[in-house]
Design a protein around this motif. Structure first.
Motif, mmCIF file in Angstrom:
data_model
loop_
_atom_site.group_PDB
_atom_site.id
_atom_site.type_symbol
_atom_site.label_atom_id
_atom_site.label_comp_id
_atom_site.label_asym_id
_atom_site.label_seq_id
_atom_site.Cartn_x
_atom_site.Cartn_y
_atom_site.Cartn_z
ATOM 1 N N GLU A 180 3.314 15.852 1.004
ATOM 2 C CA GLU A 180 4.133 16.080 -0.104
ATOM 3 C C GLU A 180 5.425 15.530 0.099
ATOM 4 N N ASN A 181 5.945 14.907 -0.965
ATOM 5 C CA ASN A 181 7.259 14.265 -1.106
ATOM 6 C C ASN A 181 8.248 15.306 -1.464
ATOM 7 N N GLN A 182 9.236 15.594 -0.137
ATOM 8 C CA GLN A 182 10.201 16.483 -0.642
ATOM 9 C C GLN A 182 11.632 15.655 -1.038
ATOM 10 N N GLY A 183 11.595 14.372 -0.920
ATOM 11 C CA GLY A 183 12.800 13.755 -1.494
ATOM 12 C C GLY A 183 12.742 13.621 -3.039
ATOM 13 N N PHE A 184 14.042 12.914 -3.169
ATOM 14 C CA PHE A 184 14.347 12.680 -4.660
ATOM 15 C C PHE A 184 13.725 11.492 -5.148
ATOM 16 N N LEU A 185 13.640 10.619 -4.354
ATOM 17 C CA LEU A 185 12.917 9.222 -4.839
ATOM 18 C C LEU A 185 11.482 9.180 -4.522
ATOM 19 N N PRO A 186 10.750 8.499 -5.288
ATOM 20 C CA PRO A 186 9.279 8.365 -4.848
ATOM 21 C C PRO A 186 9.101 7.646 -3.639
ATOM 22 N N THR A 187 7.821 7.935 -2.956
ATOM 23 C CA THR A 187 7.279 7.092 -1.869
ATOM 24 C C THR A 187 7.406 5.771 -2.020
ATOM 25 N N SER A 188 7.406 5.256 -2.844
ATOM 26 C CA SER A 188 7.752 3.808 -2.934
ATOM 27 C C SER A 188 9.077 3.164 -3.006
ATOM 28 N N GLY A 189 9.821 4.139 -2.656
ATOM 29 C CA GLY A 189 11.541 3.807 -2.883
ATOM 30 C C GLY A 189 12.015 3.734 -4.276
ATOM 31 N N LEU A 190 11.262 2.944 -5.163
ATOM 32 C CA LEU A 190 11.672 2.837 -6.507
ATOM 33 C C LEU A 190 10.316 2.763 -7.088
ATOM 34 N N HIS A 191 10.141 3.150 -8.488
ATOM 35 C CA HIS A 191 8.919 3.071 -9.377
ATOM 36 C C HIS A 191 8.445 1.365 -9.253
ATOM 37 N N ARG A 192 9.406 0.451 -9.368
ATOM 38 C CA ARG A 192 8.991 -0.947 -9.315
ATOM 39 C C ARG A 192 8.515 -1.441 -8.003
ATOM 40 N N GLY A 193 8.705 -0.590 -6.971
ATOM 41 C CA GLY A 193 8.294 -0.739 -5.502
ATOM 42 C C GLY A 193 6.571 -0.632 -5.480
ATOM 43 N N GLU A 194 5.997 0.262 -6.663
ATOM 44 C CA GLU A 194 4.595 0.367 -6.349
ATOM 45 C C GLU A 194 3.802 -0.986 -6.886
ATOM 46 N N ASP A 195 4.652 -1.811 -7.484
ATOM 47 C CA ASP A 195 4.139 -3.187 -8.157
ATOM 48 C C ASP A 195 4.212 -4.380 -7.181
ATOM 49 N N LEU A 196 5.150 -4.157 -6.071
ATOM 50 C CA LEU A 196 5.473 -5.087 -5.093
ATOM 51 C C LEU A 196 4.332 -5.216 -4.004
#
Length: 158
Positions: free
Chosen positions: A53-69
């Motif tokens: 479970e992610n309890q942080g403000f940002l997604p686990t990829s850091g930023l959504h763009r990070g999922e594409d990298l």
């Protein structure tokens, strides 16, 4: 243009502002927590599930763009068991990145029923069916939200 240090008598105030800004940025980072559930499903057989479970403000990829990298770490779990345990399911599983609570109202996709919620979730899970008694270790990696390991003892309840 140049950057200059403030006068000595104003340095403390400037440092307090910088610390406050850095602390707010730190609190926005993704942060994963894990829990393990064990359910007996028959003689000497258990279903083991790990929930991230992610309890942080940002997604686990850091930023959504990070999922594409390709440089962004994936979300995955891996299970190791004693030799005498039988396991159904892939020992290593890749999971979806999890959104943070910052996506609650500004998620990329919208939930089909509750329009104010993101279509993506802040939880992800993996599960295995394991026969036998012994020790199970589940190592998890939650992208930029951290990593950890959970140790579980499986035993017959009789």
């Amino acid at each position: 243009r140049t950057i200059r240090n403030p006068p000595v008598d104003e340095l403390e105030g400037e440092c307090k502002k910088a610390l406050k800004m850095a602390e707010r940025a730190r609190r926005a980072l993704p942060r994963a927590e894990a829990s393990v559930e064990v359910e007996s499903v028959g003689d000497d057989t258990n279903k083991v599930r790990i929930v991230l479970e992610n309890q942080g403000f940002l997604p686990t990829s850091g930023l959504h763009r990070g999922e594409d990298l390709s440089v962004t770490p994936e979300v995955s779990v891996q299970i190791e068991t004693d030799d005498d345990l039988e396991i159904d399911g892939a020992r290593q599983q890749e999971l979806d990145h999890m959104v943070g609570w910052g996506d609650l109202r500004v998620g990329r996709g919208r939930h089909p029923v509750y329009a104010d919620l993101s279509a993506e979730g802040h939880r992800s899970f993996a599960e295995w069916t394991i026969r036998g008694e012994g020790t199970v270790e589940i190592e998890w990696l939650a992208g930029r939200a951290g990593r950890g390991a959970e140790l579980v003892e499986l035993f017959d309840e009789d």
